[in-house]
Design a protein around this motif. Sequence first.
Motif, PDB file in Angstrom:
ATOM      1  N   UNK C 103     -13.673  29.866-127.976  1.00 45.28           N
ATOM      2  CA  UNK C 103     -13.026  29.144-126.867  1.00 45.28           C
ATOM      3  C   UNK C 103     -11.514  29.417-126.801  1.00 45.28           C
ATOM      4  N   UNK C 106     -11.014  32.725-125.210  1.00 47.56           N
ATOM      5  CA  UNK C 106     -11.290  32.664-123.773  1.00 47.56           C
ATOM      6  C   UNK C 106     -10.112  32.051-123.037  1.00 47.56           C
ATOM      7  N   UNK C 110      -7.812  34.072-120.403  1.00 42.49           N
ATOM      8  CA  UNK C 110      -7.718  33.554-119.040  1.00 42.49           C
ATOM      9  C   UNK C 110      -6.263  33.413-118.624  1.00 42.49           C
ATOM     10  N   UNK C 127     -11.774  32.281-113.147  1.00 46.02           N
ATOM     11  CA  UNK C 127     -12.267  30.919-113.033  1.00 46.02           C
ATOM     12  C   UNK C 127     -12.925  30.858-111.662  1.00 46.02           C
ATOM     13  N   UNK C 128     -14.168  30.508-111.620  1.00 44.57           N
ATOM     14  CA  UNK C 128     -14.842  30.553-110.332  1.00 44.57           C
ATOM     15  C   UNK C 128     -14.871  29.205-109.624  1.00 44.57           C
ATOM     16  N   UNK C 132     -15.102  24.710-113.728  1.00 45.80           N
ATOM     17  CA  UNK C 132     -14.821  25.582-114.870  1.00 45.80           C
ATOM     18  C   UNK C 132     -13.391  25.406-115.367  1.00 45.80           C
ATOM     19  N   UNK C 135     -13.226  22.261-117.259  1.00 45.65           N
ATOM     20  CA  UNK C 135     -13.950  22.409-118.518  1.00 45.65           C
ATOM     21  C   UNK C 135     -13.117  23.178-119.543  1.00 45.65           C
ATOM     22  N   UNK C 136     -12.436  24.252-119.099  1.00 48.40           N
ATOM     23  CA  UNK C 136     -11.629  25.048-120.027  1.00 48.40           C
ATOM     24  C   UNK C 136     -10.540  24.179-120.650  1.00 48.40           C
ATOM     25  N   UNK C 139     -12.162  21.473-123.070  1.00 53.51           N
ATOM     26  CA  UNK C 139     -12.603  22.048-124.343  1.00 53.51           C
ATOM     27  C   UNK C 139     -11.401  22.360-125.225  1.00 53.51           C
TER      28      UNK C 139
END
Lengths: 240, 240, 240, 240
Positions: C103, C106, C110, C127-128, C132, C135-136, C139
């Motif tokens: 994570x 990621x 990003x 990031x779509x 998301x 969530x990123x 987390x």
Amino acid sequence: MAASVDDVLQVRRHQPTRLEGFVDASFAFAVTLLVISLGHVPASVSEMLAALRDVPTFAVCFVLIARMWRNHRDWSRHYDLDDAGAVGLSLLLVFVVLIYVYPLRIVFSLMFSSLSGGWLAEHAIGIRTVFELRAAFVVFGLGGLAIWSVFALLYRHAGRQHAAIGLSAAERLVTRVLIRRNVAFALVALLSVALAATLPFAQWPATIWLPGLAYLLLIPAAARLRRAAARELQALAAAP
Amino acid sequence: MAASVDDVLQVRRHQPTRLEGFVDASFAFAVTLLVISLGHVPASVSEMLAALRDVPTFAVCFVLIARMWRNHRDWSRHYDLDDAGAVGLSLLLVFVVLIYVYPLRIVFSLMFSSLSGGWLAEHAIGIRTVFELRAAFVVFGLGGLAIWSVFALLYRHAGRQHAAIGLSAAERLVTRVLIRRNVAFALVALLSVALAATLPFAQWPATIWLPGLAYLLLIPAAARLRRAAARELQALAAAP
Amino acid sequence: MAASVDDVLQVRRHQPTRLEGFVDASFAFAVTLLVISLGHVPASVSEMLAALRDVPTFAVCFVLIARMWRNHRDWSRHYDLDDAGAVGLSLLLVFVVLIYVYPLRIVFSLMFSSLSGGWLAEHAIGIRTVFELRAAFVVFGLGGLAIWSVFALLYRHAGRQHAAIGLSAAERLVTRVLIRRNVAFALVALLSVALAATLPFAQWPATIWLPGLAYLLLIPAAARLRRAAARELQALAAAP
Amino acid sequence: MAASVDDVLQVRRHQPTRLEGFVDASFAFAVTLLVISLGHVPASVSEMLAALRDVPTFAVCFVLIARMWRNHRDWSRHYDLDDAGAVGLSLLLVFVVLIYVYPLRIVFSLMFSSLSGGWLAEHAIGIRTVFELRAAFVVFGLGGLAIWSVFALLYRHAGRQHAAIGLSAAERLVTRVLIRRNVAFALVALLSVALAATLPFAQWPATIWLPGLAYLLLIPAAARLRRAAARELQALAAAP
């Protein structure tokens, strides 16, 4: 008579600290991951034979990384430093080594592959463009520059702490020689990077060997520094 | 009465050095990568059951690598050497072990697979040509030759430093026996390589077992060296 | 004059214990796996160049994980605890770090990818959806919350054992400061999580930066705790 | 008053030996490979979120393997044995743990997946046949049987060396209790294997829970052995 350059530095500690445990484990993983191609367990005898063609590449990369490990081990044993500078520079060394494991493998795979007409490599890696050739030399050279710079900084750090460590006059001299040696090597790497970035490979194909041949300068540089160090050590021993 | 061969060598050190930390981490990593098939997490119960068929292969390879580790551990504990020779030979041992992790697995997978009619292996590995069979034996034998040669060199290195280490007469004798033992084992591996390279497998199919059976010679060789050593130790103890 | 906050805590042990060997090997493995993309050996120069675009991401993640390792090393060296609490909390730290290796990668991939228009990442990660993005951040924030909470618990555990360890009054004070510091940092992470979970990103696009900017609060929080600690240390030194 | 069962055994050594370095590195790799799904770096935020669904499975497996590591660490610290028996049994423990990393993960993934209706697992793992269900329980049970048997043998080995180690009468008593405890746990695992192999799952679907519920017997077994040990310790302290 003066001692030779190699055995001037005293061993100050034998047992590893936690920093060294971390460094050793990281180097051990790096060489293991270098040699054991993960996700690539050979599934037949012919695949195993193909994988063994990479052995010369592995051997050269293993020797290079093992020498870096050994230099760090000797640095630790001789200076017995465990302060913030030692931790920071040691972790920087680990980072550079980890970043360079695969580029190192690519560059030597490329070299053995081209020297042997593609035989000494599991998968022949070709250079397709002049840009790729330049890039391979530049990446390799920057790696050398980074590694030797970190070692120069490690020796400089040790030299500055000479009073705390209790270095003798001869040990301080050898420490200065080791700084100079790593700076000289870093400059050779920088020269190779400069050649790779600027030489007209396309017009004069013969020049493609020059960035590689530049590393041969390491040999006279090391020899000359060694002779100068031996003279200085003798002078020191002769001094009242 | 003379001591038995096994407990002549004294333990000179218990705590690991950095070299040993590096060697131990590499061996631990090698056995882990041997057993845990990377990039191959079983995704169902049937895949897990299939993967467990490789357990006999893993067990044999684990035992072989663990014995090499143990021999290196004992060498370190008994001789307590941490000089350039010890570092160089130990790193060479790590390199040979890493190179041989996957070939070892292939050869025993092949053996269990053919002995069990393909049952004892997750993926049946077949030998397709006489050349592949020869190659498997030659690669395996060269591995044995390399490992036993490195151990012979390690014991020779220790024997030469006997004064610095402070070996007793009995310890020097056992060190010589261990050199001879590893040389003898290396010669058995060489014999197997020679048989694998030259036997007419295609004409006389029964000969395909000979390069493997050659390793049975290790048993009488070890027993004979052991008896000779016991006699010499007794003579030494009886001497005034 | 009072000592500065940093050098109040005494080093009580240099040699690692088994717990630390386990922790160090796990951290070394985590950073190695972070940097060396497994199952992804570059097979050409252009693939190697692509892989090097991830270097900034690796560097940031390496620094973060190396700092956690260093904090744990310092905790061990200063308090020399090897009891059930130390084992449990240290293993919890290892678990959280292992869970967060990917994570972390990621999230920074990003960040560098979007800051550089996709250039600084081997594979542009987009990031779509608003979900998301939330969530990123959630987390990432929960990871910070977990890590800082474990460190707060480690210092609290050390503080409670002050008599057994033999902490001086100044050391107890610094230990309390370190608890407060880690609690404050955990609260910042919690604030970022709360912002990420509740801010109306879709309506007010400018708010998408807020959960990230919340971490800037770490700087004044650290500075303020530092000043308060210096004052308290001075008061302690001035007391009769 | 008699000491409690837990603090009877004295710590005889703090610094790790090479054997322990090897064991620790192997356990550290095992948990790292368990948690970091290799060859499976998440490439998007949604993949990262999916991977985090495996966290409960990782947590349970991590706790189980970390407890085995801790039991081995305590065994080493309390008995300080480094002989052939200690080496052989410790390496056997490493082998069993490495073999069981992935089966452990499968079994708990299966459990969390079925308890949560497939939500708590990155890839829902289904049991397709009664045979697969039996097999999962049998493999899991044999693992428990192997691990607890190795620990029983380790404690038996220590008990036999009590004179060399210098165990007190109370320590010998606790060692015997620990042998009994591990034998009792191994028998529970054996019971679960027997139930899994013989119960008529197809006819009486309710029985599919029994091989798992059998492990609840560990709780009263542990409590009963604990009470008996406390009584014996008291009797020993009361004896003249």
